[in-house]
Design an enzyme around this catalytic site. Structure first.
Site, PDB file in Angstrom:
ATOM      1  N   HIS A 162     -34.769 -13.000  14.005  1.00 39.90           N
ATOM      2  CA  HIS A 162     -34.361 -14.167  13.196  1.00 39.90           C
ATOM      3  C   HIS A 162     -33.888 -15.297  14.466  1.00 39.90           C
ATOM      4  O   HIS A 162     -33.239 -15.071  15.025  1.00 39.90           O
ATOM      5  CB  HIS A 162     -33.350 -14.012  12.346  1.00 39.90           C
ATOM      6  CG  HIS A 162     -32.911 -15.231  11.598  1.00 39.90           C
ATOM      7  ND1 HIS A 162     -33.847 -16.048  10.674  1.00 39.90           N
ATOM      8  CD2 HIS A 162     -31.864 -15.972  11.715  1.00 39.90           C
ATOM      9  CE1 HIS A 162     -33.018 -17.138  10.308  1.00 39.90           C
ATOM     10  NE2 HIS A 162     -32.054 -17.183  11.006  1.00 39.90           N
ATOM     11  N   ASP A 164     -32.732 -19.059  15.080  1.00 40.77           N
ATOM     12  CA  ASP A 164     -32.358 -20.161  14.632  1.00 40.77           C
ATOM     13  C   ASP A 164     -32.782 -21.128  15.412  1.00 40.77           C
ATOM     14  O   ASP A 164     -32.557 -21.351  16.991  1.00 40.77           O
ATOM     15  CB  ASP A 164     -30.778 -20.066  14.487  1.00 40.77           C
ATOM     16  CG  ASP A 164     -30.402 -19.395  13.529  1.00 40.77           C
ATOM     17  OD1 ASP A 164     -30.710 -19.610  12.510  1.00 40.77           O
ATOM     18  OD2 ASP A 164     -29.555 -18.423  13.759  1.00 40.77           O
ATOM     19  N   ASP A 276     -32.378 -16.523   5.768  1.00 42.77           N
ATOM     20  CA  ASP A 276     -30.806 -16.925   6.069  1.00 42.77           C
ATOM     21  C   ASP A 276     -30.273 -17.951   5.456  1.00 42.77           C
ATOM     22  O   ASP A 276     -29.160 -18.329   5.528  1.00 42.77           O
ATOM     23  CB  ASP A 276     -30.683 -17.075   7.673  1.00 42.77           C
ATOM     24  CG  ASP A 276     -29.312 -17.098   8.417  1.00 42.77           C
ATOM     25  OD1 ASP A 276     -28.752 -16.411   7.672  1.00 42.77           O
ATOM     26  OD2 ASP A 276     -29.155 -17.658   9.345  1.00 42.77           O
ATOM     27  N   ASP A 410     -30.381 -11.418  14.452  1.00 46.04           N
ATOM     28  CA  ASP A 410     -30.816 -12.627  15.030  1.00 46.04           C
ATOM     29  C   ASP A 410     -31.321 -12.427  16.493  1.00 46.04           C
ATOM     30  O   ASP A 410     -30.353 -11.322  17.400  1.00 46.04           O
ATOM     31  CB  ASP A 410     -29.227 -13.438  15.356  1.00 46.04           C
ATOM     32  CG  ASP A 410     -29.033 -13.875  13.506  1.00 46.04           C
ATOM     33  OD1 ASP A 410     -29.841 -13.688  12.642  1.00 46.04           O
ATOM     34  OD2 ASP A 410     -27.825 -14.426  13.652  1.00 46.04           O
ATOM     35  N   HIS A 547     -31.638 -24.350   8.671  1.00 45.67           N
ATOM     36  CA  HIS A 547     -30.627 -24.146   7.878  1.00 45.67           C
ATOM     37  C   HIS A 547     -29.028 -24.159   8.748  1.00 45.67           C
ATOM     38  O   HIS A 547     -28.270 -23.492   7.885  1.00 45.67           O
ATOM     39  CB  HIS A 547     -30.788 -22.854   6.953  1.00 45.67           C
ATOM     40  CG  HIS A 547     -31.131 -21.554   8.000  1.00 45.67           C
ATOM     41  ND1 HIS A 547     -32.325 -21.405   8.187  1.00 45.67           N
ATOM     42  CD2 HIS A 547     -30.366 -20.755   8.696  1.00 45.67           C
ATOM     43  CE1 HIS A 547     -32.506 -20.276   9.212  1.00 45.67           C
ATOM     44  NE2 HIS A 547     -31.186 -20.066   9.433  1.00 45.67           N
TER      45      HIS A 547
HETATM   46 ZN   LIG Z   1     -30.559 -18.748  10.654  1.00 46.88          ZN
END
Ligand SMILES: [Zn+2]
Length: 963
Positions: A162, A164, A276, A410, A547
């Site tokens: 994941h 970000d 998420d 993550d 997000h």
């Molecule tokens: Zn995230």
């Protein structure tokens, strides 16, 4: 999305109004309504929006028939104080067409909900909100009996990472320090381990990586995708937040991602992976379905709701649109059952067991403290047994014997070592598990596509349950509700909506310029530049939907990085508008130099939008107004000018009426060199009009009447044209302030300046609507979590009574309350169209005062609307409304919901609607109440990973209007 875009033409060039008019008339631009879209399947979005708009119009549609009632002044002041009497509005007798909404199209939500087995409202009622001693909500997992002869179980292990698009670091930092390594390692290891799979969701990172790849590597990536070893899931530019985002921008970033994938990887995503975002909207599944996606996986929904779903084996369901009677837009959704998406929470219910199966640091002497035991001949039986039992327990939550087990977290797989360890250890485990005949299990690496294909094969003869609604608010443990982020950093939420509005307008103008240049057989000189500016703006805005961006949950400096990109997008889209408009107005003959300047400007990334002061030259200044909506608009607009000695002329050089308003330079002093003018513009759909402002005496000017309360002074220079009343230092509460037009009359308290009552002039009905500003004191609130100490308190009186200013005129009136934290303005436009049927509310919130630490400020409306069972409505991504019901017993924070554009309370006789220019948290905690959270200043972190409070508050204009 409803703003008109006004561009000023500085009259220092030969593109005068006459010339513009001539060219524009030749092209049919000024009169002919233009439509961009044909009526076809793709119109569904617009149709749905029309339906929402129509729903809200129903309440006010009757008011238009009172347009001929003359304005009666109810101003309660001594008439001797008035230097100049107010003149009647020149707009009273104007007749406008009013279209009745099609009642048939707007079906009642209640009836439509019956088309699904489950609704989120029902689940909210049924859920059990007790938590275990460890603070977690309990899931109804069946214990596994080793003596049972089990049914065949298929397990798909999905390696994932994941990433970000900004959070604790910026997008660029994440890419350079981590993501680039992950993607490079992926290339090496998927080649080395043909049985291993990988899924990837965020296209923004792929596009950054792609630019650095050699051509043969690109071919290799395409091959991995082609043979299904690498699956691109979701494929949006980012994995967007679903609470605060507007559907137009959600679609934009999804299209940007999917187009990039199609052009570069030659693939269209079939499955969504959104693990998420903090809660899920009911609109997003529809958008995903329309984009060609068939199945979706979600993770963060209220753990108590997961429990309620698991108890009826409905963690997999068809997500249904309540208005879709055919089920055509249903999309299969898998809900991951446990608290998080990391390995610790994915193999089964016991995190202590699953934790042992994260082999990231196995055999790494430098990370001994984190290392788990490697799988060896000595421990494989015990470890496989543990894992087997977790898999079986997990499968007991689902109807079918196929389960999905994500292997990642993550920014995982950033080292080659991790790839090797995860692969080798799981390979051993899989061989062992699959060889145990009596376990009857098949475990394999796979993708989301592999999972759904197996699941659908197994479930062929049965139907999945259907569910309508959304999953807000979200809570993972300890009764903590993720309802603060609906409002966190409102400055940025507002900023992104302004960029979205600009982008939409610029897109439309660019398309029109391109199309008309083709028709005129001339080259659209700027087409390459505008296309590239628009793409960059779309990507910057798309990134902000991530997000941790629009949610306001990133580090301060990361937020500044997003803001800088939004600023670039804001200015670039304005440039495109100017280029396209100038091209259109000159029939493609004078594309440069660019002489149009936008009326609204943003100078810095951390300062809000301001309005330019227009200098009126001797020969006059041309104003160009464009209507980006596909409907007629008749509305009053306001500009700031440098003289009160001017005329406004329409395209036929006819002098128009306008109202002259003051520009205040302090609480009670009026500027001598700047003025606001307000006048009516009437525009066809997607139409352009020009106006000329020129110096000269004007009989059609209507100076406003000024009054101030709670002040001993009102400083208006004698040569200014405004009428004024003597300042009232200690107003009597009985001397109500009133502003009104032909439709409505608002009564305000002269001491506080706040709205108290509204009279509907047609029916004579009076609705009590008292606006109050209040604050919650934080007990444990942070960027994500709203956790107040108790009920909200009224703002304390430590600052004394705020100065109240009243500006009245025949075209508009406004009341301003100058509180040190909130500059609250209520405007009433006196125009017989939609614009005149609402009070327009503006709050500029500035939480820099030291007394606001750990405060969360709200605007609460106390009304006499008797909303039954504390029911009300809020919107989902500005696309559709959803019914909410307050459950007082679970606390205040649990009863906050996202509001992107609108919220409604109603009873059988009355309806009160708040429309918002940006996303907020909203609640109706007691009968007749509706409150929206305006801003929050929080000194502490809320333990969700951010590691800081929210203290970078900036003065923020919060626009809304009340119907
Ligand atoms: Zn995230």
């Amino acid at each position: 999305m409803i703003d008109m875009h006004i561009l000023e033409n500085r009259q220092d060039h030969d593109l005068g109004v006459g010339k513009i008019e001539k060219i524009a008339n030749e092209t049919g631009w000024l009169e002919k309504p233009l439509f961009l879209w044909q009526q076809d399947g793709s119109m569904k979005f617009q149709q749905r929006l029309v339906c929402i708009a129509a729903t809200s119009i129903i309440v006010v549609v009757y008011l238009i028939f009172l347009a001929n009632v003359h304005l009666v002044s109810l101003h309660g002041q001594d008439s001797e104080q008035i230097k100049v009497s107010l003149r009647e509005s020149p707009l009273h007798l104007t007749n406008y067409d009013w279209q009745e909404p099609d009642q048939q199209q707007c079906r009642l939500l209640d009836n439509l909900e019956s088309f699904s087995n489950l609704t989120s409202l029902y689940l909210r009622d049924k859920a059990k909100y007790d938590t275990l001693s460890n603070g977690q909500y309990e899931l109804p997992t069946k214990s596994y009996d080793p003596d049972d002869i089990p049914e065949k179980l298929n397990v798909i292990l999905i390696p994932h990472s994941h990433n970000d698009a900004g959070w604790l670091r910026t997008l660029e930092e994440y890419y350079i320090y981590t993501t680039k390594k992950i993607l490079n390692n992926m290339m090496i290891k998927l080649k080395q381990y043909p049985k291993m799979t990988f899924v990837w969701a965020e296209t923004v990172f792929l596009s950054m990586w792609w630019n650095e790849l050699e051509d043969d590597t690109k071919v290799h990536v395409r091959n991995l995708v082609k043979r299904g070893q690498l699956e691109i899931v979701l494929g949006g530019w980012v994995m967007p937040d679903e609470a605060s985002t507007h559907y137009v921008s959600v679609i934009d970033q999804l299209m940007e991602g999917h187009l990039w994938l199609y052009e570069n990887l030659h693939v269209k995503p079939q499955n969504s992976w959104s693990i998420d975002p903090f809660g899920h909207s009911g609109t997003v599944p529809y958008i995903l379905k329309k984009s060609g996606i068939d199945n979706m996986v979600i993770q963060r929904i209220h753990q108590a709701t997961k429990s309620a779903l698991a108890s009826v084996k409905s963690l997999e369901y068809n997500w249904h649109q309540p208005w879709d009677t055919s089920g055509k837009y249903d999309i299969l959704c898998h809900v991951m059952p446990y608290m998080l998406y990391s390995i610790q929470y994915t193999c089964g219910p016991d995190p202590y067991v699953c934790f042992q199966f994260d082999f990231r640091h196995s055999d790494n002497p430098e990370k001994k403290a984190f290392a788990k035991r490697k799988i060896t001949g000595a421990n494989i039986d015990k470890m496989a047994n543990y894992l087997y039992q977790q898999f079986r327990k997990k499968s007991s939550l689902y109807e079918y014997n196929t389960i999905l087990v994500p292997i990642g977290d993550d920014f995982r797989y950033d080292s080659l070592h991790e790839w090797d360890e995860q692969y080798n250890n799981y390979q051993q485990l899989m061989r062992y598990l699959n060889s145990r005949k009596h376990w009857n299990i098949n475990v394999q690496f796979g993708t989301v596509a592999d999972y759904f294909s197996l699941l659908k094969r197994e479930s062929k003869k049965k139907n999945f349950p259907t569910l309508a609604g959304d999953f807000f608010p979200y809570s993972d443990q300890n009764y903590l509700y993720w309802t603060g982020f609906y409002t966190t950093r409102p400055f940025d939420k507002r900023f992104s909506r302004e960029v979205e509005s600009n982008l939409r307008t610029a897109d439309i103008l660019n398309t029109l310029a391109f199309g008309y240049c083709n028709k005129w057989n001339v080259k659209f000189a700027h087409s390459h530049e505008t296309a590239s500016l628009l793409q960059q703006a779309r990507r910057h805005l798309g990134l902000f939907l991530h997000h941790d961006a629009i949610t306001g949950t990133s580090k301060d400096y990361v937020m500044e990085n997003y803001e800088s990109k939004l600023l670039e997008a804001y200015n670039d889209t304005q440039k495109v508008m100017s280029m396209a408009l100038q091209t259109l107005l000159t029939k493609g003959k004078f594309p440069s130099p660019l002489i149009l300047s936008p009326d609204l400007v943003r100078q810095k990334f951390n300062v809000g939008t301001s309005q330019r002061t227009i200098s009126i030259s001797d020969s006059g200044t041309t104003i160009v107004v464009f209507n980006p909506l596909p409907k007629n608009r008749n509305m009053l607009i306001s500009l700031i000018v440098n003289t009160d000695d001017l005329q406004v002329l329409d395209k036929n050089m006819k002098i128009m009426s306008y109202q002259l308003n003051p520009v205040w330079i302090s609480k009670v002093s009026v500027s001598r060199s700047k003025f606001e003018i307000t006048f009516l513009v009437e525009l066809p759909p997607l139409g352009i009009h020009t106006f000329l402002l020129r110096k000269g005496d004007c009989k059609e000017m209507y100076p406003s009447l000024l009054s101030v309360y709670n002040s001993m002074e009102l400083d208006v220079a004698p040569n200014l044209k405004f009428a004024q009343n003597r300042p009232v230092f200690q107003p009597k509460q009985s001397q109500k302030l009133r502003i009104e037009n032909d439709f409505i009359l608002g009564e305000f308290d002269p001491v506080t300046g706040l709205l108290q009552k509204v009279l509907d002039k047609r029916t004579g009905n009076v609705t009590n609507i008292q606006i109050q500003f209040m604050y919650y004191t934080s007990r444990g609130s942070g960027a994500y979590i709203f956790f107040p100490k108790g009920e909200a308190d009224p703002l304390p009186n430590v600052w004394g009574q705020p100065v109240v200013r009243v500006t009245e005129g025949p075209l508009m009136s406004k009341i301003e309350v100058l509180h040190p934290i909130i500059h609250h303005t209520v405007i009433l436009y006196k125009v017989p169209t939609e614009q005149g049927q609402n009070f327009h509310i503006q709050n500029v919130v500035d939480m820099h005062a030291s007394k606001t630490k750990d405060w969360e400020i709200i605007m609460r409306l106390h009304t006499d609307v008797m909303n039954e069972n504390l029911q009300y409505y809020s919107d989902q991504n500005g696309y559709q409304l959803i019914k909410r019901r307050t459950k007082s017993e679970i606390g205040i924070a649990a009863n906050y919901f996202p509001m992107t554009t609108m919220s409604i309370i109603e009873d059988s006789a009355k309806r009160v609607t708040i429309h918002a220019g940006q996303a907020h948290g909203v609640a109706s905690l007691k009968q007749g109440e509706l409150e929206i959270m305006l801003d929050r200043q929080l000194m502490y972190d809320d333990n969700k990973g951010l590691g800081q409070g929210v203290t970078d508050n900036k003065p923020t204009l919060v626009n809304s209007f009340y119907r």
